[in-house]
Motif scaffolding. Sequence first.
Motif, PDB file in Angstrom:
ATOM      1  N   ARG A   1       0.815  -1.214   0.000  1.00  0.00           N
ATOM      2  CA  ARG A   1       0.000   0.000   0.000  1.00  0.00           C
ATOM      3  C   ARG A   1       0.851   1.266   0.000  1.00  0.00           C
ATOM      4  NH1 ARG A   1      -2.124  -0.963   4.350  1.00  0.00           N
ATOM      5  NH2 ARG A   1      -1.297   0.617   5.782  1.00  0.00           N
ATOM      6  N   LEU A   2       1.941   1.265   0.773  1.00  0.00           N
ATOM      7  CA  LEU A   2       2.716   2.490   0.975  1.00  0.00           C
ATOM      8  C   LEU A   2       3.969   2.585   0.114  1.00  0.00           C
ATOM      9  CD1 LEU A   2       2.552   2.772   4.879  1.00  0.00           C
ATOM     10  CD2 LEU A   2       1.143   3.976   3.188  1.00  0.00           C
ATOM     11  N   GLY A   3       4.523   1.450  -0.299  1.00  0.00           N
ATOM     12  CA  GLY A   3       5.791   1.485  -1.018  1.00  0.00           C
ATOM     13  C   GLY A   3       6.947   1.789  -0.083  1.00  0.00           C
ATOM     14  N   VAL A   4       8.104   2.127  -0.666  1.00  0.00           N
ATOM     15  CA  VAL A   4       9.335   2.346   0.090  1.00  0.00           C
ATOM     16  C   VAL A   4       9.942   3.685  -0.321  1.00  0.00           C
ATOM     17  CG1 VAL A   4      11.644   1.467   0.651  1.00  0.00           C
ATOM     18  CG2 VAL A   4       9.787  -0.140   0.148  1.00  0.00           C
ATOM     19  N   GLN A   5      10.399   4.423   0.664  1.00  0.00           N
ATOM     20  CA  GLN A   5      11.181   5.632   0.396  1.00  0.00           C
ATOM     21  C   GLN A   5      12.635   5.335   0.742  1.00  0.00           C
ATOM     22  OE1 GLN A   5      11.647   9.404   2.964  1.00  0.00           O
ATOM     23  NE2 GLN A   5      10.007   9.952   1.541  1.00  0.00           N
ATOM     24  N   TYR A   6      13.511   5.486  -0.257  1.00  0.00           N
ATOM     25  CA  TYR A   6      14.940   5.257  -0.063  1.00  0.00           C
ATOM     26  C   TYR A   6      15.639   6.597   0.128  1.00  0.00           C
ATOM     27  CZ  TYR A   6      13.802   0.711  -2.105  1.00  0.00           C
ATOM     28  OH  TYR A   6      13.245  -0.520  -2.375  1.00  0.00           O
ATOM     29  N   VAL A   7      16.401   6.711   1.204  1.00  0.00           N
ATOM     30  CA  VAL A   7      17.156   7.927   1.483  1.00  0.00           C
ATOM     31  C   VAL A   7      18.638   7.579   1.477  1.00  0.00           C
ATOM     32  CG1 VAL A   7      17.587   9.784   3.129  1.00  0.00           C
ATOM     33  CG2 VAL A   7      15.278   8.849   2.879  1.00  0.00           C
ATOM     34  N   ARG A   8      19.416   8.366   0.722  1.00  0.00           N
ATOM     35  CA  ARG A   8      20.856   8.126   0.637  1.00  0.00           C
ATOM     36  C   ARG A   8      21.611   9.416   0.918  1.00  0.00           C
ATOM     37  NH1 ARG A   8      22.285   4.520  -4.631  1.00  0.00           N
ATOM     38  NH2 ARG A   8      24.229   4.380  -3.471  1.00  0.00           N
ATOM     39  N   ASN A   9      22.673   9.293   1.709  1.00  0.00           N
ATOM     40  CA  ASN A   9      23.597  10.392   1.974  1.00  0.00           C
ATOM     41  C   ASN A   9      24.984   9.934   1.531  1.00  0.00           C
ATOM     42  OD1 ASN A   9      22.077  12.585   3.633  1.00  0.00           O
ATOM     43  ND2 ASN A   9      21.402  10.637   4.506  1.00  0.00           N
ATOM     44  N   TYR A  10      25.502  10.581   0.527  1.00  0.00           N
ATOM     45  CA  TYR A  10      26.725  10.116  -0.124  1.00  0.00           C
ATOM     46  C   TYR A  10      27.942  10.767   0.512  1.00  0.00           C
ATOM     47  CZ  TYR A  10      23.073   9.155  -3.539  1.00  0.00           C
ATOM     48  OH  TYR A  10      21.922   8.740  -4.137  1.00  0.00           O
TER      49      TYR A  10
ATOM     50  N   ILE B   1      13.993  11.405  -8.735  1.00  0.00           N
ATOM     51  CA  ILE B   1      14.768  11.348  -7.504  1.00  0.00           C
ATOM     52  C   ILE B   1      14.858  12.765  -6.934  1.00  0.00           C
ATOM     53  CG2 ILE B   1      16.985  10.768  -6.452  1.00  0.00           C
ATOM     54  CD1 ILE B   1      17.491   8.900  -8.870  1.00  0.00           C
ATOM     55  N   GLU B   2      14.403  12.947  -5.711  1.00  0.00           N
ATOM     56  CA  GLU B   2      14.581  14.233  -5.048  1.00  0.00           C
ATOM     57  C   GLU B   2      16.044  14.365  -4.611  1.00  0.00           C
ATOM     58  OE1 GLU B   2      11.911  14.927  -1.814  1.00  0.00           O
ATOM     59  OE2 GLU B   2      10.257  13.870  -2.799  1.00  0.00           O
ATOM     60  N   PHE B   3      16.622  15.550  -4.780  1.00  0.00           N
ATOM     61  CA  PHE B   3      18.013  15.727  -4.388  1.00  0.00           C
ATOM     62  C   PHE B   3      18.199  17.038  -3.642  1.00  0.00           C
ATOM     63  CE2 PHE B   3      17.590  17.683  -8.537  1.00  0.00           C
ATOM     64  CZ  PHE B   3      18.318  18.862  -8.432  1.00  0.00           C
ATOM     65  N   THR B   4      19.128  17.002  -2.685  1.00  0.00           N
ATOM     66  CA  THR B   4      19.467  18.189  -1.909  1.00  0.00           C
ATOM     67  C   THR B   4      20.973  18.211  -1.706  1.00  0.00           C
ATOM     68  OG1 THR B   4      17.380  18.057  -0.691  1.00  0.00           O
ATOM     69  CG2 THR B   4      19.119  19.427   0.264  1.00  0.00           C
TER      70      THR B   4
ATOM     71  N   ASP C   1      25.927  20.596   1.237  1.00  0.00           N
ATOM     72  CA  ASP C   1      27.002  21.578   1.117  1.00  0.00           C
ATOM     73  C   ASP C   1      27.705  21.294  -0.199  1.00  0.00           C
ATOM     74  OD1 ASP C   1      28.847  19.442   1.567  1.00  0.00           O
ATOM     75  OD2 ASP C   1      28.768  19.795   3.722  1.00  0.00           O
ATOM     76  N   ASP C   2      28.867  21.845  -0.413  1.00  0.00           N
ATOM     77  CA  ASP C   2      29.536  21.691  -1.706  1.00  0.00           C
ATOM     78  C   ASP C   2      29.878  20.239  -2.031  1.00  0.00           C
ATOM     79  OD1 ASP C   2      29.398  24.341  -2.258  1.00  0.00           O
ATOM     80  OD2 ASP C   2      31.423  24.822  -1.554  1.00  0.00           O
ATOM     81  N   LYS C   3      30.051  19.408  -1.003  1.00  0.00           N
ATOM     82  CA  LYS C   3      30.509  18.041  -1.234  1.00  0.00           C
ATOM     83  C   LYS C   3      29.460  16.983  -0.918  1.00  0.00           C
ATOM     84  CE  LYS C   3      35.387  19.096  -0.378  1.00  0.00           C
ATOM     85  NZ  LYS C   3      36.586  18.771   0.447  1.00  0.00           N
ATOM     86  N   ARG C   4      28.482  17.315  -0.106  1.00  0.00           N
ATOM     87  CA  ARG C   4      27.544  16.297   0.383  1.00  0.00           C
ATOM     88  C   ARG C   4      26.203  16.394  -0.334  1.00  0.00           C
ATOM     89  NH1 ARG C   4      26.184  16.284   6.042  1.00  0.00           N
ATOM     90  NH2 ARG C   4      26.199  18.569   5.903  1.00  0.00           N
ATOM     91  N   LEU C   5      25.697  15.229  -0.729  1.00  0.00           N
ATOM     92  CA  LEU C   5      24.435  15.126  -1.458  1.00  0.00           C
ATOM     93  C   LEU C   5      23.510  14.160  -0.739  1.00  0.00           C
ATOM     94  CD1 LEU C   5      22.643  15.448  -4.074  1.00  0.00           C
ATOM     95  CD2 LEU C   5      23.921  13.488  -4.999  1.00  0.00           C
ATOM     96  N   GLN C   6      22.238  14.517  -0.670  1.00  0.00           N
ATOM     97  CA  GLN C   6      21.203  13.610  -0.159  1.00  0.00           C
ATOM     98  C   GLN C   6      20.166  13.405  -1.258  1.00  0.00           C
ATOM     99  OE1 GLN C   6      17.749  14.649   2.599  1.00  0.00           O
ATOM    100  NE2 GLN C   6      19.108  13.568   4.038  1.00  0.00           N
ATOM    101  N   THR C   7      19.745  12.149  -1.447  1.00  0.00           N
ATOM    102  CA  THR C   7      18.670  11.862  -2.395  1.00  0.00           C
ATOM    103  C   THR C   7      17.571  11.064  -1.707  1.00  0.00           C
ATOM    104  OG1 THR C   7      19.685   9.791  -3.189  1.00  0.00           O
ATOM    105  CG2 THR C   7      20.215  11.832  -4.399  1.00  0.00           C
TER     106      THR C   7
END
Length: 322
Positions: A157-166, A194-197, A200-206
Motif C-alpha cells: 500500500r505504501l511502497g518504500v522511500q529510499y534515502v541516501r547520503n553520499y 529522484i529528489e536531491f538536496t 554543502d559543496d561536497k555532500r548530497l542527499q537523495t
Amino acid sequence: MDHALSLELDPTTIAADPRVHDLSEVKQSGMAWVKSHVQEVNSWVERDGFALLRGLNIVSTNQFSTILETLFGERLSQYIYRSSPRTALNNNIYTTTEYHADQVILQHNENAYSNVWPMRMGFFCVIPATTGGCTPLADSREVYRHIPAELRDKFERLGVQYVRNYGDIDLPWQEVFQTESKTEVEHYCQQNEIEFTWLDDKRLQTKQWRPAVMRHPKSGEKVWFNQAHLFHCSSLDNQLSAHMRDSIGSEFLPRNAFFGDGSEISDQDIAMINQVYRDLTFAYPWQKNDILLLDNMLFTHGREAYTGTRKVLVGMAKIASA
C-alpha cells in the motif's frame, strides 16, 4: 559462515536439477555453442527464471561479454546509480560487489531501489572461492507469498522511500552517478524522479519513492521487488554502532529505508523479511567457467562469505522502467 554453507545444494540434487545444464560434453568453444543455441538457452531462463550453464569452454572476459550480448540480443548496459563498490572492465562487464570476504551480501534484485533496472543478468565464475562464496538465489514470487500478510499489505500500500547520503561512510556521489559534474547528477535525478538536496559543496542527499511489489511484465505474477531490508538502518549495524546511528539521525545515515509515507520501518519488520529470505534461499557451489543467467525480477541473488581468492563477473541488459 555455517549458515551460508548450509544453503548449498548437494551434488545429487544439483545433478537432478533441470535448471542446471551440464555442457561438459560440448566439443565446441563456449562461444560457438551459445551462438547455435540462443533460442534454447533463452527459453530455459524464461521457463525457470534462471539457468546455470556448466562446463562450457570460455577463455576470456571479452568472450563472456560476447556470449551475454548474443543471448540478450543487445549491448550490455552501463551500471549507473550504483549502491555498491565494483570495478568496470571492458564492454560493460563489472566485478561483483567488492565487499570484504567475511561479509555476507543479502539477497536482492538488482536496482530494485531505482525506477530503471535490468531484466537480465549474467554471472561468470572466473575463480571460485576456496570455501563459501556462492551466489545464493531466492524466488521473488515465493518471497512475496511468504511475507506475513499484514506486513506485505502495508508495504504494498505504501511502497518504500529510499534515502541516501553520499560521502564519508557510503559511496561518494561521483562513484554512484559515474560523473564529476553536479549538473549531470541533477539531470539524472530529474529524469528519474529522484529528489536531491546539496547539503554543502561536497555532500548530497537523495530520496526516491518506489513500490515494494511489482508484477512481472510477462507472467503477470506479483514479486517482492524492493531493497528495503538492504537500505534499512538495521543493516548498518556491522558498520555503525548504535550510538553513531542515534547521533547521526535516521535521515542522515549513509542510507536508510522508510515506508513510502515517510514513517519508520521497524527493525522487527526488517528481521522478519530477512528471515523469509533465509528460509527460501538456496545456492550452487561455483565451478570455474560457470555462467548463471538470471531473470532479475523473478530471482534475487546475494553472496556468501568466503575464504581464498574469488572472482565472479557480471553483465546486465534488457533495461526495464516504471
